[in-house]
Design a protein around this motif. Structure first.
Motif, PDB file in Angstrom:
ATOM      1  N   LYS A  12       0.869  -1.042   0.108  1.00  0.00           N
ATOM      2  CA  LYS A  12       0.016  -0.025   0.091  1.00  0.00           C
ATOM      3  C   LYS A  12       0.916   1.065   0.048  1.00  0.00           C
ATOM      4  CE  LYS A  12      -3.998   2.071  -0.225  1.00  0.00           C
ATOM      5  NZ  LYS A  12      -4.833   2.083  -1.394  1.00  0.00           N
ATOM      6  N   VAL A  13       0.574   1.874  -1.199  1.00  0.00           N
ATOM      7  CA  VAL A  13       1.273   3.197  -0.945  1.00  0.00           C
ATOM      8  C   VAL A  13       0.485   4.508  -1.406  1.00  0.00           C
ATOM      9  CG1 VAL A  13       3.285   4.584  -2.716  1.00  0.00           C
ATOM     10  CG2 VAL A  13       3.126   2.280  -2.637  1.00  0.00           C
ATOM     11  N   PHE A  14       0.727   5.508  -0.355  1.00  0.00           N
ATOM     12  CA  PHE A  14       0.124   6.542  -0.491  1.00  0.00           C
ATOM     13  C   PHE A  14       1.012   7.738  -1.076  1.00  0.00           C
ATOM     14  CE2 PHE A  14      -1.749   4.240   3.160  1.00  0.00           C
ATOM     15  CZ  PHE A  14      -3.316   4.492   3.067  1.00  0.00           C
ATOM     16  N   THR A  15       0.210   8.849  -1.556  1.00  0.00           N
ATOM     17  CA  THR A  15       0.891   9.990  -2.044  1.00  0.00           C
ATOM     18  C   THR A  15       0.977  11.157  -1.071  1.00  0.00           C
ATOM     19  OG1 THR A  15       0.330   9.239  -4.296  1.00  0.00           O
ATOM     20  CG2 THR A  15       1.027  11.583  -4.095  1.00  0.00           C
ATOM     21  N   ASP A  16       2.119  11.794  -0.899  1.00  0.00           N
ATOM     22  CA  ASP A  16       1.970  12.939   0.004  1.00  0.00           C
ATOM     23  C   ASP A  16       2.718  13.733  -0.421  1.00  0.00           C
ATOM     24  OD1 ASP A  16       2.318  14.455   2.200  1.00  0.00           O
ATOM     25  OD2 ASP A  16       3.855  13.401   3.274  1.00  0.00           O
ATOM     26  N   GLY A  17       2.077  14.726  -1.284  1.00  0.00           N
ATOM     27  CA  GLY A  17       2.574  15.756  -2.141  1.00  0.00           C
ATOM     28  C   GLY A  17       3.266  15.249  -3.233  1.00  0.00           C
ATOM     29  N   ASP A  18       4.770  15.572  -3.419  1.00  0.00           N
ATOM     30  CA  ASP A  18       5.488  14.879  -4.678  1.00  0.00           C
ATOM     31  C   ASP A  18       5.976  13.639  -4.075  1.00  0.00           C
ATOM     32  OD1 ASP A  18       5.085  17.187  -6.222  1.00  0.00           O
ATOM     33  OD2 ASP A  18       6.572  18.170  -5.262  1.00  0.00           O
ATOM     34  N   HIS A  19       5.816  13.220  -2.978  1.00  0.00           N
ATOM     35  CA  HIS A  19       6.325  11.931  -2.505  1.00  0.00           C
ATOM     36  C   HIS A  19       5.388  10.556  -2.250  1.00  0.00           C
ATOM     37  CE1 HIS A  19       8.946  15.195  -1.211  1.00  0.00           C
ATOM     38  NE2 HIS A  19       9.886  14.418  -1.571  1.00  0.00           N
ATOM     39  N   GLU A  20       6.015   9.531  -2.468  1.00  0.00           N
ATOM     40  CA  GLU A  20       5.325   8.514  -2.292  1.00  0.00           C
ATOM     41  C   GLU A  20       5.636   7.677  -1.000  1.00  0.00           C
ATOM     42  OE1 GLU A  20       5.410   5.728  -5.650  1.00  0.00           O
ATOM     43  OE2 GLU A  20       3.645   6.856  -6.660  1.00  0.00           O
ATOM     44  N   VAL A  21       4.771   7.355  -0.255  1.00  0.00           N
ATOM     45  CA  VAL A  21       4.979   6.902   1.126  1.00  0.00           C
ATOM     46  C   VAL A  21       4.348   5.352   1.173  1.00  0.00           C
ATOM     47  CG1 VAL A  21       4.545   6.664   3.515  1.00  0.00           C
ATOM     48  CG2 VAL A  21       4.672   8.816   2.353  1.00  0.00           C
ATOM     49  N   THR A  22       5.503   4.173   1.130  1.00  0.00           N
ATOM     50  CA  THR A  22       5.052   3.020   1.471  1.00  0.00           C
ATOM     51  C   THR A  22       4.808   2.470   2.697  1.00  0.00           C
ATOM     52  OG1 THR A  22       6.525   2.797  -0.856  1.00  0.00           O
ATOM     53  CG2 THR A  22       5.883   0.685   0.721  1.00  0.00           C
ATOM     54  N   SER A  61      -2.431  -1.242  -2.834  1.00  0.00           N
ATOM     55  CA  SER A  61      -1.903  -0.899  -4.412  1.00  0.00           C
ATOM     56  C   SER A  61      -1.132  -2.153  -5.240  1.00  0.00           C
ATOM     57  CB  SER A  61      -0.644   0.280  -4.144  1.00  0.00           C
ATOM     58  OG  SER A  61      -1.105   1.410  -3.158  1.00  0.00           O
TER      59      SER A  61
END
Length: 227
Positions: A12-22, A61
């Motif tokens: 599961k990957v979340f988008t935080d602005g321009d960054h992806e957080v796994t 994801s």
């Protein structure tokens, strides 16, 4: 032994602005019939995301989830709603009771929504409430209950439709040590008696000995507990 719940390389990957957080990284888990599994780990380690995906409340994801061998990635939203209602029981950290329904009606509603007979549901609800020490509270409303009583109602409600899988998020958070242990023992007994499967996310070290396995959330994966 047949797996009731199987998570296969879930990410599961979340988008935080321009960054992806796994948050979850190819996590895999099998929970067999009659097995009660605890998941521990620090806040922010992904336990809530893991539990939401396990309950088909959140889509991964990548990866697939199976309940009784059925691949849920191929199901429609309507079918997933039906699966959640009939096959998965939820106990959240907050009891999430409906304020204008009595304790008894909280439970009956779940069965009626699943298309079951109301009278049969009432009989079952009374038995569950009696087992959890709430027979004297059946006609009370949530605002009149203690935090521990509300949580016990939520646990009884989770069992109403005889789900294949029970998912519990900190079920003992509002209970004292004695009552918390009684509740977790009841969950364990029901899982084994009925051939179900349960996963409990918890910080309560006092009840881990009642579980068949204790896993630790680390770097988006589940590993054997490092207590």
């Amino acid at each position: 032994m047949k797996a009731k719940l199987y998570l296969e390389k879930i990410s599961k990957v979340f988008t935080d602005g321009d960054h992806e957080v796994t948050v979850l990284d190819e996590l895999s888990l099998k929970v067999n019939e009659g097995e009660f599994v605890a998941v521990v780990g620090p806040s922010g380690s992904g336990k809530s995301t893991f539990l939401s995906i396990s309950g088909a409340l959140l889509s991964p994801s990548k990866g697939r989830m199976f309940i009784n061998g059925k691949d849920l990635s191929k199901e429609s939203d309507d079918k997933l709603n039906e699966i959640r209602l009939k096959n998965i029981g939820f106990v959240f950290q907050s009891s999430n009771l409906i304020p204008y329904l009595t304790v008894l009606d909280q439970l009956i509603l779940i069965s009626v929504l699943a298309g079951k007979d109301k009278q049969e549901a009432e009989v079952k609800a009374n038995k569950l409430l009696d087992r959890l020490g709430l027979s004297h509270r059946v006609h009370h409303y949530p605002e009149t209950l203690s935090g521990g009583e509300r949580q016990r109602v939520a646990i009884a409600r989770a069992w109403m439709n005889d789900p294949e899988i029970l998912l519990a998020d900190e079920p003992t958070a509002s209970l004292d040590a004695e009552r918390g242990r009684e509740v977790v023992q009841m969950l364990s007994d029901e899982v084994k008696l009925r051939g179900k499967a349960a996963v409990m996310v918890t910080h309560d070290q006092r009840v881990l000995d009642l579980c068949d396995r204790v896993l630790y959330m680390e770097d988006g994966k589940l590993v054997e507990n490092k207590r």
